[in-house]
Write a protein that holds these residues in place. Structure first.
Motif, PDB file in Angstrom:
ATOM      1  N   TYR A  44       0.826  -1.205   0.000  1.00 54.48           N
ATOM      2  CA  TYR A  44       0.000   0.000   0.000  1.00 54.48           C
ATOM      3  C   TYR A  44       0.859   1.252   0.000  1.00 54.48           C
ATOM      4  O   TYR A  44       0.580   2.221  -0.706  1.00 54.48           O
ATOM      5  CB  TYR A  44      -0.927  -0.007   1.218  1.00 54.48           C
ATOM      6  N   ASP A  45       1.924   1.247   0.813  1.00 54.63           N
ATOM      7  CA  ASP A  45       2.750   2.438   0.958  1.00 54.63           C
ATOM      8  C   ASP A  45       3.544   2.714  -0.316  1.00 54.63           C
ATOM      9  O   ASP A  45       3.721   3.859  -0.721  1.00 54.63           O
ATOM     10  CB  ASP A  45       3.692   2.261   2.150  1.00 54.63           C
ATOM     11  N   GLY A  46       4.050   1.635  -0.963  1.00 57.90           N
ATOM     12  CA  GLY A  46       4.906   1.817  -2.133  1.00 57.90           C
ATOM     13  C   GLY A  46       4.147   2.133  -3.409  1.00 57.90           C
ATOM     14  O   GLY A  46       4.701   2.740  -4.330  1.00 57.90           O
ATOM     15  N   ALA A  47       2.896   1.729  -3.473  1.00 56.68           N
ATOM     16  CA  ALA A  47       2.102   2.027  -4.671  1.00 56.68           C
ATOM     17  C   ALA A  47       1.715   3.502  -4.680  1.00 56.68           C
ATOM     18  O   ALA A  47       1.260   4.038  -3.677  1.00 56.68           O
ATOM     19  CB  ALA A  47       0.852   1.155  -4.703  1.00 56.68           C
ATOM     20  N   THR A  48       1.897   4.161  -5.805  1.00 56.08           N
ATOM     21  CA  THR A  48       1.549   5.581  -5.923  1.00 56.08           C
ATOM     22  C   THR A  48       0.521   5.769  -7.035  1.00 56.08           C
ATOM     23  O   THR A  48       0.415   4.946  -7.954  1.00 56.08           O
ATOM     24  CB  THR A  48       2.790   6.437  -6.250  1.00 56.08           C
ATOM     25  N   ILE A  49      -0.202   6.855  -6.920  1.00 54.14           N
ATOM     26  CA  ILE A  49      -1.182   7.187  -7.970  1.00 54.14           C
ATOM     27  C   ILE A  49      -0.482   7.337  -9.312  1.00 54.14           C
ATOM     28  O   ILE A  49      -0.984   6.879 -10.353  1.00 54.14           O
ATOM     29  CB  ILE A  49      -1.944   8.475  -7.601  1.00 54.14           C
ATOM     30  N   ARG A  50       0.693   7.957  -9.305  1.00 53.00           N
ATOM     31  CA  ARG A  50       1.418   8.174 -10.560  1.00 53.00           C
ATOM     32  C   ARG A  50       1.811   6.839 -11.208  1.00 53.00           C
ATOM     33  O   ARG A  50       1.666   6.652 -12.419  1.00 53.00           O
ATOM     34  CB  ARG A  50       2.669   9.024 -10.295  1.00 53.00           C
ATOM     35  N   ALA A  51       2.314   5.896 -10.386  1.00 54.56           N
ATOM     36  CA  ALA A  51       2.724   4.602 -10.935  1.00 54.56           C
ATOM     37  C   ALA A  51       1.520   3.804 -11.426  1.00 54.56           C
ATOM     38  O   ALA A  51       1.583   3.123 -12.456  1.00 54.56           O
ATOM     39  CB  ALA A  51       3.493   3.809  -9.874  1.00 54.56           C
ATOM     40  N   LYS A  70      -5.886   7.766  -2.706  1.00 55.06           N
ATOM     41  CA  LYS A  70      -5.323   6.417  -2.803  1.00 55.06           C
ATOM     42  C   LYS A  70      -6.107   5.448  -1.920  1.00 55.06           C
ATOM     43  O   LYS A  70      -6.300   4.280  -2.288  1.00 55.06           O
ATOM     44  CB  LYS A  70      -3.846   6.424  -2.400  1.00 55.06           C
ATOM     45  N   GLU A  71      -6.570   5.913  -0.768  1.00 54.89           N
ATOM     46  CA  GLU A  71      -7.371   5.042   0.094  1.00 54.89           C
ATOM     47  C   GLU A  71      -8.648   4.598  -0.620  1.00 54.89           C
ATOM     48  O   GLU A  71      -9.008   3.419  -0.594  1.00 54.89           O
ATOM     49  CB  GLU A  71      -7.738   5.762   1.388  1.00 54.89           C
ATOM     50  N   GLN A  72      -9.321   5.529  -1.271  1.00 51.83           N
ATOM     51  CA  GLN A  72     -10.557   5.184  -1.976  1.00 51.83           C
ATOM     52  C   GLN A  72     -10.276   4.242  -3.148  1.00 51.83           C
ATOM     53  O   GLN A  72     -11.078   3.346  -3.441  1.00 51.83           O
ATOM     54  CB  GLN A  72     -11.249   6.455  -2.453  1.00 51.83           C
ATOM     55  N   LEU A  73      -9.123   4.412  -3.798  1.00 54.08           N
ATOM     56  CA  LEU A  73      -8.744   3.512  -4.880  1.00 54.08           C
ATOM     57  C   LEU A  73      -8.463   2.111  -4.325  1.00 54.08           C
ATOM     58  O   LEU A  73      -8.862   1.101  -4.917  1.00 54.08           O
ATOM     59  CB  LEU A  73      -7.515   4.055  -5.611  1.00 54.08           C
ATOM     60  N   PHE A  74      -7.803   2.029  -3.185  1.00 54.48           N
ATOM     61  CA  PHE A  74      -7.536   0.735  -2.550  1.00 54.48           C
ATOM     62  C   PHE A  74      -8.841   0.033  -2.192  1.00 54.48           C
ATOM     63  O   PHE A  74      -9.008  -1.164  -2.414  1.00 54.48           O
ATOM     64  CB  PHE A  74      -6.682   0.946  -1.303  1.00 54.48           C
ATOM     65  N   VAL A  75      -9.770   0.804  -1.622  1.00 56.04           N
ATOM     66  CA  VAL A  75     -11.076   0.250  -1.254  1.00 56.04           C
ATOM     67  C   VAL A  75     -11.776  -0.326  -2.482  1.00 56.04           C
ATOM     68  O   VAL A  75     -12.340  -1.423  -2.444  1.00 56.04           O
ATOM     69  CB  VAL A  75     -11.945   1.329  -0.579  1.00 56.04           C
ATOM     70  N   ALA A  77     -10.302  -1.250  -5.360  1.00 61.90           N
ATOM     71  CA  ALA A  77      -9.515  -2.349  -5.917  1.00 61.90           C
ATOM     72  C   ALA A  77      -9.699  -3.631  -5.108  1.00 61.90           C
ATOM     73  O   ALA A  77      -9.726  -4.733  -5.667  1.00 61.90           O
ATOM     74  CB  ALA A  77      -8.037  -1.969  -5.969  1.00 61.90           C
ATOM     75  N   MET A  78      -9.815  -3.498  -3.793  1.00 56.56           N
ATOM     76  CA  MET A  78     -10.009  -4.659  -2.927  1.00 56.56           C
ATOM     77  C   MET A  78     -11.484  -5.027  -2.777  1.00 56.56           C
ATOM     78  O   MET A  78     -11.840  -5.932  -2.034  1.00 56.56           O
ATOM     79  CB  MET A  78      -9.416  -4.387  -1.541  1.00 56.56           C
ATOM     80  N   ARG A  79     -12.339  -4.260  -3.468  1.00 55.17           N
ATOM     81  CA  ARG A  79     -13.789  -4.486  -3.446  1.00 55.17           C
ATOM     82  C   ARG A  79     -14.369  -4.340  -2.036  1.00 55.17           C
ATOM     83  O   ARG A  79     -15.277  -5.089  -1.640  1.00 55.17           O
ATOM     84  CB  ARG A  79     -14.140  -5.857  -4.025  1.00 55.17           C
ATOM     85  N   LEU A  80     -13.841  -3.399  -1.286  1.00 58.85           N
ATOM     86  CA  LEU A  80     -14.405  -3.100   0.034  1.00 58.85           C
ATOM     87  C   LEU A  80     -15.537  -2.100  -0.136  1.00 58.85           C
ATOM     88  O   LEU A  80     -15.368  -1.094  -0.835  1.00 58.85           O
ATOM     89  CB  LEU A  80     -13.334  -2.532   0.965  1.00 58.85           C
ATOM     90  N   PRO A  81     -16.678  -2.324   0.499  1.00 58.83           N
ATOM     91  CA  PRO A  81     -17.822  -1.433   0.276  1.00 58.83           C
ATOM     92  C   PRO A  81     -17.761  -0.127   1.069  1.00 58.83           C
ATOM     93  O   PRO A  81     -18.599   0.734   0.862  1.00 58.83           O
ATOM     94  CB  PRO A  81     -19.025  -2.276   0.738  1.00 58.83           C
ATOM     95  N   VAL A  82     -16.827   0.002   2.020  1.00 62.64           N
ATOM     96  CA  VAL A  82     -16.772   1.212   2.835  1.00 62.64           C
ATOM     97  C   VAL A  82     -15.349   1.743   2.858  1.00 62.64           C
ATOM     98  O   VAL A  82     -14.387   1.005   2.646  1.00 62.64           O
ATOM     99  CB  VAL A  82     -17.239   0.949   4.290  1.00 62.64           C
ATOM    100  N   VAL A  83     -15.224   3.034   3.141  1.00 57.61           N
ATOM    101  CA  VAL A  83     -13.919   3.675   3.327  1.00 57.61           C
ATOM    102  C   VAL A  83     -13.671   3.760   4.834  1.00 57.61           C
ATOM    103  O   VAL A  83     -14.361   4.496   5.537  1.00 57.61           O
ATOM    104  CB  VAL A  83     -13.900   5.082   2.688  1.00 57.61           C
ATOM    105  N   PRO A  84     -12.714   2.994   5.359  1.00 52.04           N
ATOM    106  CA  PRO A  84     -12.545   2.912   6.821  1.00 52.04           C
ATOM    107  C   PRO A  84     -12.360   4.251   7.518  1.00 52.04           C
ATOM    108  O   PRO A  84     -12.940   4.487   8.576  1.00 52.04           O
ATOM    109  CB  PRO A  84     -11.293   2.038   6.964  1.00 52.04           C
ATOM    110  N   PRO A 123     -15.482  -9.485   1.820  1.00 51.60           N
ATOM    111  CA  PRO A 123     -14.185  -8.894   1.467  1.00 51.60           C
ATOM    112  C   PRO A 123     -13.278  -8.699   2.681  1.00 51.60           C
ATOM    113  O   PRO A 123     -12.068  -8.884   2.596  1.00 51.60           O
ATOM    114  CB  PRO A 123     -14.577  -7.542   0.850  1.00 51.60           C
ATOM    115  N   PHE A 124     -13.873  -8.334   3.818  1.00 49.18           N
ATOM    116  CA  PHE A 124     -13.087  -8.121   5.033  1.00 49.18           C
ATOM    117  C   PHE A 124     -12.428  -9.424   5.487  1.00 49.18           C
ATOM    118  O   PHE A 124     -11.245  -9.456   5.835  1.00 49.18           O
ATOM    119  CB  PHE A 124     -13.987  -7.551   6.129  1.00 49.18           C
ATOM    120  N   LEU A 125     -13.181 -10.512   5.461  1.00 48.00           N
ATOM    121  CA  LEU A 125     -12.627 -11.817   5.819  1.00 48.00           C
ATOM    122  C   LEU A 125     -11.515 -12.221   4.851  1.00 48.00           C
ATOM    123  O   LEU A 125     -10.503 -12.810   5.263  1.00 48.00           O
ATOM    124  CB  LEU A 125     -13.721 -12.879   5.803  1.00 48.00           C
ATOM    125  N   GLY A 126     -11.697 -11.908   3.582  1.00 48.14           N
ATOM    126  CA  GLY A 126     -10.662 -12.216   2.603  1.00 48.14           C
ATOM    127  C   GLY A 126      -9.354 -11.519   2.928  1.00 48.14           C
ATOM    128  O   GLY A 126      -8.273 -12.116   2.856  1.00 48.14           O
TER     129      GLY A 126
END
Length: 319
Positions: A44-51, A70-75, A77-84, A123-126
């Motif tokens: 998560y830390d190493g991935a950037t929006i630019r890359a 980036k958090e919303q993109l991670f959510v 990409a991981m198919r999480l329905p909420v933004v923590p 998704p959370f269990l995954g």
């Protein structure tokens, strides 16, 4: 219905297209596919929006346009329905809870309510199971928790007993932390507790930093998730959300605003347990946890309160 026409290449009228712009769906999917690959390869830390944008062959501005942060993109990409961070910020906000419910109880109840939604639990269990079995997945989840979740929690810890967790922003006697509130005078643990006149002030030299407090709170909640959903430990898996919130909430609240020494610091009070037991609400560590189905501690009839066979007095410096 007649379709509207627009000038065609030869000067005639051609049908006007309606609906989604051509290529938009494909672009979104390309960004998500690139994001999943980047998060997996770099964490998560190493991935950037630019890359991620470069891997998807789009402009970084388009990634922001579709997914925001980036958090919303991670959510997504991981198919999480909420933004923590959004859930936590709402749960911890002053005025975001019923004043009759303690902040720690409210936070645990809110998080459990989100986890146990049908669209979240899978998704959370995954993610949890992947983190337990894969070091790469564990690293990615660890970085995500550090950046997106511990930040809001640390901000609350930094606010101390007078912040959103220790008070609902009111000065009246019924406010939690007020003279007549559930926690008694002086803050979450009452007069003799961590935040009260009898305990060390949260700003003391040996008090833990907000980041350490937030990590303690995260350890409590992640441990709860693992024992309830992955290991399915009997009593934890079968307990109601209200029972778990009542049992764990005071501990969570103590982690955030109670008397917690800094790593390597001395124990306040010459080595005794801070506040004579430290269970918010006046009970001792041994008596401040209710059995499932019993009354909520701090509600007036909970075991461990002062005046009930002296149970509330046992921890007061008698360790």
């Amino acid at each position: 219905m007649t379709r509207q026409l627009r000038p065609g290449p030869g000067g005639g009228r051609a049908p006007r297209r309606s609906g989604r712009r051509a290529g938009e769906s494909g672009t979104r999917e390309a960004i998500l596919a690139a994001a999943r690959a980047q998060f997996a390869d770099r964490g998560y830390d190493g991935a950037t929006i630019r890359a991620i944008a470069a891997a998807a062959a789009v402009d970084p501005a388009l990634v922001h346009h579709f997914y925001g942060s980036k958090e919303q993109l991670f959510v997504a990409a991981m198919r999480l329905p909420v933004v923590p961070s959004e859930v936590l910020t709402a749960a911890l906000a002053a005025g975001g809870r019923d004043p009759a419910v303690s902040p720690g109880v409210h936070m645990v109840r809110t998080v459990l309510g989100v986890w146990e939604r049908e669209d979240v639990l899978g998704p959370f269990l995954g993610l949890l199971r992947s983190a337990v079995t894969s070091e790469q997945a564990a690293g990615m989840l660890r970085e995500f928790i550090t950046e997106a979740i511990l930040g809001p929690v640390a901000a609350v810890a930094a606010a101390g007993p007078g912040g959103p967790v220790g008070s609902d922003g009111r000065d009246d006697a019924d406010s939690p932390g007020g003279a007549g509130g559930p926690a008694g005078a002086g803050g979450p643990a009452g007069p003799g507790g961590p935040a009260g006149p009898g305990g060390a002030a949260a700003a003391g030299a040996d008090q833990a930093r907000p980041e350490f407090r937030a990590a303690l709170a995260a350890s409590q909640m992640i441990g709860l998730a693992l024992t309830r959903y992955v290991l399915a430990l009997g009593p934890i898996a079968s307990a109601s959300a209200d029972d778990l919130a009542a049992a764990i909430g005071p501990t969570l609240e103590r982690y955030l605003v109670g008397d917690i020494r800094a790593p390597g610091g001395s124990v306040p009070g010459g080595g005794s347990v801070p506040g004579g037991g430290g269970v918010p609400g006046g009970g001792s560590a041994a008596s401040g946890i209710r059995a499932p189905g019993d009354g909520v501690p701090g509600g007036g009839n909970a075991p461990g309160e002062a005046g009930q066979d002296g149970a509330g007095q046992r921890g007061a410096g008698q360790r």
